[in-house]
Enzyme design. Structure first.
Site, PDB file in Angstrom:
ATOM      1  N   CYS A 118       4.929 -19.478   3.861  1.00 16.73           N
ATOM      2  CA  CYS A 118       5.021 -20.762   4.547  1.00 16.73           C
ATOM      3  C   CYS A 118       6.074 -21.588   3.815  1.00 16.73           C
ATOM      4  CB  CYS A 118       3.681 -21.478   4.500  1.00 16.73           C
ATOM      5  SG  CYS A 118       2.382 -20.518   5.275  1.00 16.73           S
ATOM      6  N   HIS A 138       0.880  -1.169   0.000  1.00 15.12           N
ATOM      7  CA  HIS A 138       0.000   0.000   0.000  1.00 15.12           C
ATOM      8  C   HIS A 138       0.920   1.222   0.000  1.00 15.12           C
ATOM      9  CE1 HIS A 138      -3.196  -2.803   0.920  1.00 15.12           C
ATOM     10  NE2 HIS A 138      -2.461  -3.271   1.909  1.00 15.12           N
TER      11      HIS A 138
END
Lengths: 141, 141
Positions: free
Chosen positions: B83, B68
């Site tokens: 992960c 952002h």
């Protein structure tokens, strides 16, 4: 220029496993969570994995709401980043109603404090709910 | 079932303002960051705001990478959740090469430790780079 934001990291354990593997239900629930937080959805993307699990993101006028699920173990990891007048905690409450986790752990992080020594700051870290007891051999839960 | 993940929260200040308002360049840079982290992109969504600023998310096989931006003040907020065997810090280094921030602040959060008392755990929080001196009235920076 307001850069301040609030970023919730949410961990849900012991969830309803069916909904964790249903991207349509997850998207609907997350849109309800965004609405409760007074955020506006501008784009959505969801992806299902083989053999199971879903990742989904709502891009918001006020930043984003994401989910990653492990239906096999009833676990979902989410984050809800908002700027402005939104209340991501209200969205967390909606997610709890939908996912029905036995445990939820929340870390609340302030972001965008660009005039302070730390731009990132943890303001809360809490665990709520019942941690499931492990199965005893041959016994009841 | 491996639920463990590593979630980097990244704050970049004093960035190249042009790139912060260019969604095509941001997406290209983020794809390079994902590749450096050994992550696989499965979907992408970018949205530009009026009068300026961009939000963008890469959904990864291994979770997500988001940005952002506030070009007016040279600030970008990112998070990189991975992960498995990925290295999100390698992605952070690529983002620094592209955005050229004067300051970068990183919080490194372990997630998905579902067998431990805390599923969320902060393992690092660091600030690097030069904090810009404020403008003095009529003076040089």
């Amino acid at each position: 220029m307001q850069t301040f934001g609030r970023h919730l990291l949410m961990e849900y354990q012991g969830c309803d496993r069916e909904i964790l593997d249903n991207p349509e239900q997850l998207e609907q629930l997350m849109r309800s969570a965004a609405e409760a937080a007074q955020a506006t959805v501008v784009a959505a993307v969801f992806h299902s994995f083989t053999p199971c699990g879903t990742s989904g993101v709502l891009v918001l006028q006020e930043s984003h709401l994401s989910i990653h699920t492990w239906p096999e173990v009833g676990y979902a990891a989410m984050d809800f980043y908002t700027c402005g007048e939104c209340d991501p905690f209200a969205g967390h409450l909606v997610m709890c109603e939908g996912l029905r986790p036995e445990i939820h752990e929340i870390m609340d992080v302030d972001r965008g404090n660009i005039d302070r020594p730390h731009s990132l700051d943890i303001t809360d870290h809490r665990i709520e709910g019942r941690r499931p007891r492990p199965f005893a051999a041959g016994g009841q839960r």
